[in-house]
Design a protein around this motif. Structure first.
Motif, PDB file in Angstrom:
ATOM      1  N   UNK A   3      10.369   0.836   2.744  1.00  0.00           N
ATOM      2  CA  UNK A   3      11.696   0.573   2.165  1.00  0.00           C
ATOM      3  C   UNK A   3      11.684   0.908   0.676  1.00  0.00           C
ATOM      4  N   UNK A   4      10.689   0.366  -0.035  1.00  0.00           N
ATOM      5  CA  UNK A   4      10.570   0.644  -1.467  1.00  0.00           C
ATOM      6  C   UNK A   4       9.496   1.710  -1.653  1.00  0.00           C
ATOM      7  N   UNK A   5       9.878   2.943  -1.378  1.00  0.00           N
ATOM      8  CA  UNK A   5       8.898   4.026  -1.294  1.00  0.00           C
ATOM      9  C   UNK A   5       8.265   4.387  -2.632  1.00  0.00           C
ATOM     10  N   UNK A   6       8.871   3.980  -3.733  1.00  0.00           N
ATOM     11  CA  UNK A   6       8.311   4.331  -5.038  1.00  0.00           C
ATOM     12  C   UNK A   6       7.608   3.137  -5.686  1.00  0.00           C
ATOM     13  N   UNK A   7       7.384   2.068  -4.916  1.00  0.00           N
ATOM     14  CA  UNK A   7       6.745   0.881  -5.468  1.00  0.00           C
ATOM     15  C   UNK A   7       5.454   0.567  -4.711  1.00  0.00           C
ATOM     16  N   UNK A   8       4.573  -0.138  -5.389  1.00  0.00           N
ATOM     17  CA  UNK A   8       3.330  -0.594  -4.780  1.00  0.00           C
ATOM     18  C   UNK A   8       3.475  -2.064  -4.405  1.00  0.00           C
ATOM     19  N   UNK A   9       3.145  -2.396  -3.159  1.00  0.00           N
ATOM     20  CA  UNK A   9       3.241  -3.775  -2.682  1.00  0.00           C
ATOM     21  C   UNK A   9       1.851  -4.403  -2.711  1.00  0.00           C
ATOM     22  N   UNK A  10       1.718  -5.539  -3.376  1.00  0.00           N
ATOM     23  CA  UNK A  10       0.441  -6.256  -3.396  1.00  0.00           C
ATOM     24  C   UNK A  10       0.648  -7.615  -2.742  1.00  0.00           C
ATOM     25  N   UNK A  11      -0.416  -8.138  -2.146  1.00  0.00           N
ATOM     26  CA  UNK A  11      -0.289  -9.424  -1.447  1.00  0.00           C
ATOM     27  C   UNK A  11      -1.671 -10.050  -1.261  1.00  0.00           C
ATOM     28  N   UNK A  12      -1.699 -11.363  -1.383  1.00  0.00           N
ATOM     29  CA  UNK A  12      -2.881 -12.132  -1.044  1.00  0.00           C
ATOM     30  C   UNK A  12      -2.673 -12.664   0.373  1.00  0.00           C
ATOM     31  N   UNK A  13      -3.578 -12.316   1.295  1.00  0.00           N
ATOM     32  CA  UNK A  13      -3.402 -12.676   2.696  1.00  0.00           C
ATOM     33  C   UNK A  13      -4.611 -13.477   3.181  1.00  0.00           C
ATOM     34  N   UNK A  14      -4.379 -14.244   4.253  1.00  0.00           N
ATOM     35  CA  UNK A  14      -5.458 -15.022   4.850  1.00  0.00           C
ATOM     36  C   UNK A  14      -5.402 -14.894   6.359  1.00  0.00           C
ATOM     37  N   UNK A  15      -6.536 -14.530   6.972  1.00  0.00           N
ATOM     38  CA  UNK A  15      -6.619 -14.392   8.415  1.00  0.00           C
ATOM     39  C   UNK A  15      -6.919 -15.741   9.067  1.00  0.00           C
ATOM     40  N   UNK A  16      -6.886 -15.770  10.374  1.00  0.00           N
ATOM     41  CA  UNK A  16      -7.087 -17.022  11.103  1.00  0.00           C
ATOM     42  C   UNK A  16      -8.432 -17.669  10.821  1.00  0.00           C
ATOM     43  N   UNK A  17      -9.467 -16.837  10.588  1.00  0.00           N
ATOM     44  CA  UNK A  17     -10.795 -17.401  10.353  1.00  0.00           C
ATOM     45  C   UNK A  17     -10.997 -17.859   8.916  1.00  0.00           C
ATOM     46  N   UNK A  18      -9.926 -17.801   8.103  1.00  0.00           N
ATOM     47  CA  UNK A  18     -10.009 -18.242   6.714  1.00  0.00           C
ATOM     48  C   UNK A  18     -10.386 -17.158   5.736  1.00  0.00           C
ATOM     49  N   UNK A  19     -10.727 -15.956   6.228  1.00  0.00           N
ATOM     50  CA  UNK A  19     -11.070 -14.856   5.332  1.00  0.00           C
ATOM     51  C   UNK A  19      -9.833 -14.439   4.538  1.00  0.00           C
ATOM     52  N   UNK A  20      -9.990 -14.333   3.231  1.00  0.00           N
ATOM     53  CA  UNK A  20      -8.870 -13.968   2.354  1.00  0.00           C
ATOM     54  C   UNK A  20      -9.096 -12.574   1.779  1.00  0.00           C
ATOM     55  N   UNK A  21      -8.015 -11.824   1.693  1.00  0.00           N
ATOM     56  CA  UNK A  21      -8.097 -10.466   1.160  1.00  0.00           C
ATOM     57  C   UNK A  21      -6.928 -10.204   0.229  1.00  0.00           C
ATOM     58  N   UNK A  22      -7.162  -9.348  -0.745  1.00  0.00           N
ATOM     59  CA  UNK A  22      -6.098  -8.874  -1.622  1.00  0.00           C
ATOM     60  C   UNK A  22      -5.791  -7.453  -1.198  1.00  0.00           C
ATOM     61  N   UNK A  23      -4.515  -7.157  -0.941  1.00  0.00           N
ATOM     62  CA  UNK A  23      -4.148  -5.840  -0.418  1.00  0.00           C
ATOM     63  C   UNK A  23      -3.171  -5.122  -1.340  1.00  0.00           C
ATOM     64  N   UNK A  24      -3.267  -3.805  -1.320  1.00  0.00           N
ATOM     65  CA  UNK A  24      -2.424  -2.917  -2.119  1.00  0.00           C
ATOM     66  C   UNK A  24      -1.887  -1.850  -1.173  1.00  0.00           C
ATOM     67  N   UNK A  25      -0.577  -1.697  -1.087  1.00  0.00           N
ATOM     68  CA  UNK A  25       0.001  -0.759  -0.125  1.00  0.00           C
ATOM     69  C   UNK A  25       1.078   0.087  -0.779  1.00  0.00           C
ATOM     70  N   UNK A  26       1.156   1.333  -0.335  1.00  0.00           N
ATOM     71  CA  UNK A  26       2.190   2.231  -0.862  1.00  0.00           C
ATOM     72  C   UNK A  26       2.487   3.321   0.159  1.00  0.00           C
ATOM     73  N   UNK A  27       3.717   3.796   0.141  1.00  0.00           N
ATOM     74  CA  UNK A  27       4.140   4.854   1.059  1.00  0.00           C
ATOM     75  C   UNK A  27       3.670   6.212   0.547  1.00  0.00           C
ATOM     76  N   UNK A  28       3.219   7.068   1.459  1.00  0.00           N
ATOM     77  CA  UNK A  28       2.831   8.432   1.105  1.00  0.00           C
ATOM     78  C   UNK A  28       3.586   9.393   2.008  1.00  0.00           C
ATOM     79  N   UNK A  29       3.738  10.624   1.528  1.00  0.00           N
ATOM     80  CA  UNK A  29       4.478  11.650   2.251  1.00  0.00           C
ATOM     81  C   UNK A  29       3.573  12.870   2.438  1.00  0.00           C
ATOM     82  N   UNK A  30       2.812  12.931   3.522  1.00  0.00           N
ATOM     83  CA  UNK A  30       1.940  14.095   3.734  1.00  0.00           C
ATOM     84  C   UNK A  30       2.742  15.377   3.830  1.00  0.00           C
TER      85      UNK A  30
END
Length: 459
Positions: A350-377
């Motif tokens: 949706x926001x193709x020119x922005x970077x989305x960051x998020x702190x996430x936690x899985x069921x086993x309690x493992x936490x990760x920091x993620x960085x996502x962005x749209x690309x156009x091959x």
């Protein structure tokens, strides 16, 4: 950044068995105590730099073998296999798994091979070809997507070409002088549905004008992978894949070498650490695309000079995953058949020119920091389909403190609870749930209704 400890007792034990010497004899040759060597072999002590040097001097042992594949791909890879419902009644915990790896590493490797072979032998649908993807991915994961010989060869070539300025020109000249190949840019209407073509009759590497400068430079670096043919073919042979999977693995290794040339390891790692792994700055400094930089970040596992433990996923708007690299992260998130819709990585569509960051936690309690962005091959005819994918990078939250993208984020604060897709997730009362977990009976009541219509036994 503090260097992570290296545990590779299985490699030391295998070397000792190959030499046919006892622990006491090897300990004496290495000038350490037998009890210390026993702890190292059982992965209860890390391998020190001094011990690595002594091994190299005494047994002509290549230290890079210590960073090669752990039995079965390591503890996390074995844990993912053991998550199969077939083993649900065994309740094998992390402690038992670590004891297994330390006490019987070859047994763990044998289990992994047998399990993988069982999966490969599963009958495909009538008329359907077997998917080579899982084979290729296992071959990559066994090395944690770090191929030391290719990195060394690519870095040496980059130094020889002194690729600090006009990398495209330097590589084009190398192809012309050493390989008698000219580089020619052709109109898109001539290169219909083709971005790159090697014409040996005309002695030309032909590139479509649709490629941007970073893609053109990368294409030249891939062609120069012919100079690392021996290293690439040795890795392909060692993987023992079928013909189609071997071809895909070779293509991955060719691209790996190209990244090692255009983003030389030591120079790239220094830039990462100095910039806080700033993706945009790395793109500009190395003349690379976001996808190229993101892939390179998953490979930084050189012994004595490790980067952060990034994993990578690439998926489309339907949630179909086309690339997944766990690297050294061990994150279960890359195993998601369809990424969780609560993961804000989808916002990239949706926001193709922005970077989305998020702190996430899985069921086993493992936490990760993620960085996502749209690309156009690149690809598609003018006016046709314009492909879009999201590239999502992540790493354990505990490692994210130095990231430029994590500035202002409370890494110890509340994380978004996500799963590995509804069929693999057992979180209860999730309003976003679209199906009950696999292997769990659906449950419901005529007298009441919860926040989700997909209740399941065990709630």
């Amino acid at each position: 950044m503090a260097e992570r400890k290296l545990f590779a007792g299985h490699a030391i034990r295998r070397l000792r068995f190959q030499l046919g010497v006892t622990q006491a004899a090897m300990a004496e040759a290495l000038e350490i105590s037998a009890s210390y060597l026993n702890l190292v072999e059982r992965n209860q002590r890390p391998i020190s730099a001094a011990l690595m040097l002594k091994l190299a001097e005494t047994y002509d042992f290549d230290p890079r073998r210590l960073a090669a594949a752990e039995p079965g791909g390591g503890a996390e890879a074995l844990r993912r296999r053991l998550a199969d419902p077939l083993f649900a009644d065994l309740a094998i915990d992390r402690h038992q798994l670590e004891e297994w790896l330390a006490g019987a590493p070859d047994g763990a490797e044998a289990f992994a091979r047998a399990y993988d072979r069982m999966g490969d032998a599963a009958a495909p649908l009538p008329g359907a070809a077997q998917d080579p993807g899982p084979q290729v991915r296992r071959a990559i994961e066994r090395w944690r997507n770090h191929f030391a010989d290719l990195d060394a060869a690519g870095e040496a070539l980059a130094d020889e070409l002194r690729m600090a300025g006009d990398s495209y020109g330097a590589m084009a000249e190398r192809l012309r002088v050493k390989h008698q190949l000219a580089v020619r840019i052709l109109p898109a209407e001539v290169m219909v549905d083709t971005l790159k073509r090697l014409d040996l009759h005309a002695r030309q590497l032909q590139l479509s004008e649709a490629l941007d400068p970073s893609a053109r430079a990368f294409a030249l670096a891939e062609q120069l992978a012919v100079e690392a043919r021996d290293e690439i073919e040795a890795l392909v042979r060692g993987a023992a894949l079928d013909r189609v999977a071997a071809r895909l693995f070779r293509r991955h290794l060719t691209a790996y070498f190209a990244a090692a040339v255009t983003m030389p390891y030591a120079r790239f790692l220094r830039a990462c650490e100095a910039s806080g792994y700033d993706l945009e700055l790395l793109q500009r400094r190395f003349g690379a695309s976001l996808a190229q930089v993101a892939h390179r970040l998953t490979t930084l596992q050189r012994v004595g000079a490790r980067g952060l433990s990034f994993f990578l996923m690439r998926f489309d708007r339907a949630g179909q995953v086309s690339k997944r690299y766990a690297g050294a992260s061990g994150s279960a998130l890359v195993e998601a058949a369809v990424p969780c819709p609560l993961w804000n990585a989808y916002d990239g569509f949706v926001r193709t020119d922005e970077t989305a960051v998020q702190l996430v936690e899985l069921e086993d309690g493992a936490r990760a920091f993620t960085i996502a962005r749209c690309v156009h091959p690149h690809g598609g005819a003018p006016g046709g389909v314009r492909p879009r994918f999201v590239i999502a990078l992540g790493l354990p939250a505990a490692e994210a403190g130095t990231l430029a993208a994590a500035r202002g984020v409370d890494l110890a604060g509340r994380a978004a609870p996500i799963g590995l897709g509804c069929r693999a997730c057992t979180r209860v009362a999730c309003p976003q749930r679209s199906a009950a977990p696999a292997g769990r009976a659906a449950a419901g009541s005529e007298r009441e209704r919860g926040v989700t219509a997909f209740g399941f036994a065990g709630d």
